[in-house]
Design an enzyme around this catalytic site. Structure first.
Site, PDB file in Angstrom:
ATOM      1  N   ASP A 168      -3.080  -5.939   1.843  1.00  0.00           N
ATOM      2  CA  ASP A 168      -2.443  -4.923   0.997  1.00  0.00           C
ATOM      3  C   ASP A 168      -2.387  -5.424  -0.440  1.00  0.00           C
ATOM      4  O   ASP A 168      -1.840  -6.490  -0.705  1.00  0.00           O
ATOM      5  CB  ASP A 168      -1.026  -4.641   1.523  1.00  0.00           C
ATOM      6  CG  ASP A 168      -0.386  -3.430   0.880  1.00  0.00           C
ATOM      7  OD1 ASP A 168      -0.535  -3.240  -0.348  1.00  0.00           O
ATOM      8  OD2 ASP A 168       0.293  -2.674   1.592  1.00  0.00           O
ATOM      9  N   SER A 214       6.045   1.663   0.959  1.00  0.00           N
ATOM     10  CA  SER A 214       5.990   1.094  -0.380  1.00  0.00           C
ATOM     11  C   SER A 214       7.392   1.068  -0.990  1.00  0.00           C
ATOM     12  O   SER A 214       8.299   0.464  -0.422  1.00  0.00           O
ATOM     13  CB  SER A 214       4.997   1.893  -1.231  1.00  0.00           C
ATOM     14  OG  SER A 214       4.625   1.192  -2.384  1.00  0.00           O
ATOM     15  N   HIS A 246      -3.276  -0.113   1.155  1.00  0.00           N
ATOM     16  CA  HIS A 246      -1.834  -0.110   0.940  1.00  0.00           C
ATOM     17  C   HIS A 246      -1.133   0.651   2.057  1.00  0.00           C
ATOM     18  O   HIS A 246      -1.380   1.840   2.245  1.00  0.00           O
ATOM     19  CB  HIS A 246      -1.536   0.522  -0.418  1.00  0.00           C
ATOM     20  CG  HIS A 246      -0.084   0.548  -0.769  1.00  0.00           C
ATOM     21  ND1 HIS A 246       0.764  -0.513  -0.540  1.00  0.00           N
ATOM     22  CD2 HIS A 246       0.677   1.513  -1.357  1.00  0.00           C
ATOM     23  CE1 HIS A 246       1.971  -0.209  -0.965  1.00  0.00           C
ATOM     24  NE2 HIS A 246       1.947   1.017  -1.460  1.00  0.00           N
TER      25      HIS A 246
END
Length: 373
Positions: free
Chosen positions: A314, A88, A342
């Site tokens: 995602d 991320s 995610h």
């Protein structure tokens, strides 16, 4: 490691617990001038509080600063090259490191990638569309879950949820003593549960309770996502750091008038999350400091292969961002997982885990464009 300004690494201090509560619960889709003015004031207070409480850090918390810190850590550990797994926002640190120190790159894996060429408005719209896509996946799976409150028809399910959020906007649901479930908190609870399909049963339950007039389960989901304790304290400064880094890294976002126009436009494509994410960028319109390095494509010329991993559905980092980053990097290698949630590594795909392990442990990347199903 804790990047600068985060957790126990001299944490940046912006809003206190009560101010954070007010900011997170504030109407994130203002319907009139008074609501817009309140949200604008709360958003402006955010940056001003960061400047007042952490004046020496607010202008030195960029991702470039963190990447430079990371190279110091590499040297302190005695490593000739950096081995790194970033997920991320961690992919932003990793790609920035590769740009600044391509000669020091070892085996870098960037999972759930952020496209460094996007500004905050472009990122906000991408996430709005990403969460809508994840929500559609939840709607499709929901009838198989116990107590699912939605019909099988996707359009009918979408309309039913929109109706609930509209009702909560007009009249927050009872939840905890002194803390009703506002529309913003309801959306936050939904968003938090869309990060992983493992949370879909919890989302089905919380929404079923909300349809019955009880907002407590959805508020608990929002609190869990925001890292809030039952006593009203927060476990970390994650909310402060998220804005402090993102607002500093990129140019100022539009003010309230243009944000209102963006919210209206985004709602057409992302009816449940468009307005919420458009208005969510408003603190960055008045943030006290911004980097002089604008968003741009990252090539990292001279670096060895860098593995970029993207998940097809995602919600937070759309797979298009991973494809963009892999294409920008001179040595980018793209691995796509056709999955939900995610990030991909250690999220349930043996194919992804084996490919990443082979790269991290043995230096053998998968074929560029490989797909795990």
């Amino acid at each position: 490691f804790d990047p600068r300004g985060v957790a126990t690494s001299a944490p940046i201090d912006c809003l206190d617990d009560k101010q954070t509560d007010a900011f997170i619960a504030a109407d994130a889709s203002p319907d009139d001038a008074a609501e817009a003015a309140r949200l604008t004031a709360l958003s402006a207070q955010f940056g001003a509080s960061c400047q007042a409480n952490s004046p020496n850090l607010v202008g030195h918390i960029s991702t470039r600063d963190v990447a430079k810190d990371m190279d110091i850590l590499r040297q302190a550990l005695g490593d000739q090259k950096l081995a790194y797994l970033g997920k991320s926002y961690g992919t932003a640190i990793g790609s920035t490191y590769a740009e600044l120190f391509p000669q020091n790159v070892g085996r870098l894996v960037l999972d759930g990638a952020i496209d460094p060429a996007l500004d905050l408005t472009e990122m906000g719209k991408g996430q709005a569309l990403g969460f809508e896509l994840a929500l559609s996946r939840f709607f499709a799976a929901c009838p198989t879950l116990d107590g699912c409150p939605f019909p099988k028809d996707a359009a009918a399910a979408s309309a039913k949820l929109a109706g609930l959020l509209d009702r909560i906007d007009a009249s927050p649901l009872p939840a905890q003593p002194g803390r009703p479930l506002t529309q913003a908190l309801a959306v936050l609870g939904i968003v938090g549960n869309l990060y992983s399909p493992d949370s879909w049963p919890e989302l089905a339950y919380a929404l079923s309770e909300a349809f019955d007039g009880d907002g407590n389960a959805l508020l608990n989901s929002a609190d869990y996502y925001a890292d809030r304790n039952t006593d009203g304290t927060y476990n970390s400064n994650a909310n402060d750091a998220l804005y402090a880094v993102n607002c500093y890294d990129r140019p100022a976002t539009p003010g309230a008038t243009e944000t209102a126009a963006l919210a209206s436009a985004w709602e057409k494509e992302a009816p449940h999350f468009g307005a919420y994410l458009a208005w969510g960028n408003l603190p960055c319109a008045t943030w006290p400091a911004h980097s002089d390095v604008p968003p741009h494509a990252v090539a990292a010329a001279g670096a060895p292969p860098i593995l970029v991993v993207g998940t097809r559905y995602d919600p937070a980092t759309p797979v298009g961002w991973a494809k963009a980053l892999a294409g920008q990097l001179d040595s980018g290698v793209l691995l796509e997982w056709i999955g939900d949630g995610h990030t991909a590594y250690t999220q349930g795909s043996g194919c992804v885990d084996q490919a990443v392990d082979a790269f991290l442990l043995d230096g053998v990347p998968p074929k560029d464009g490989a797909v795990c199903r």
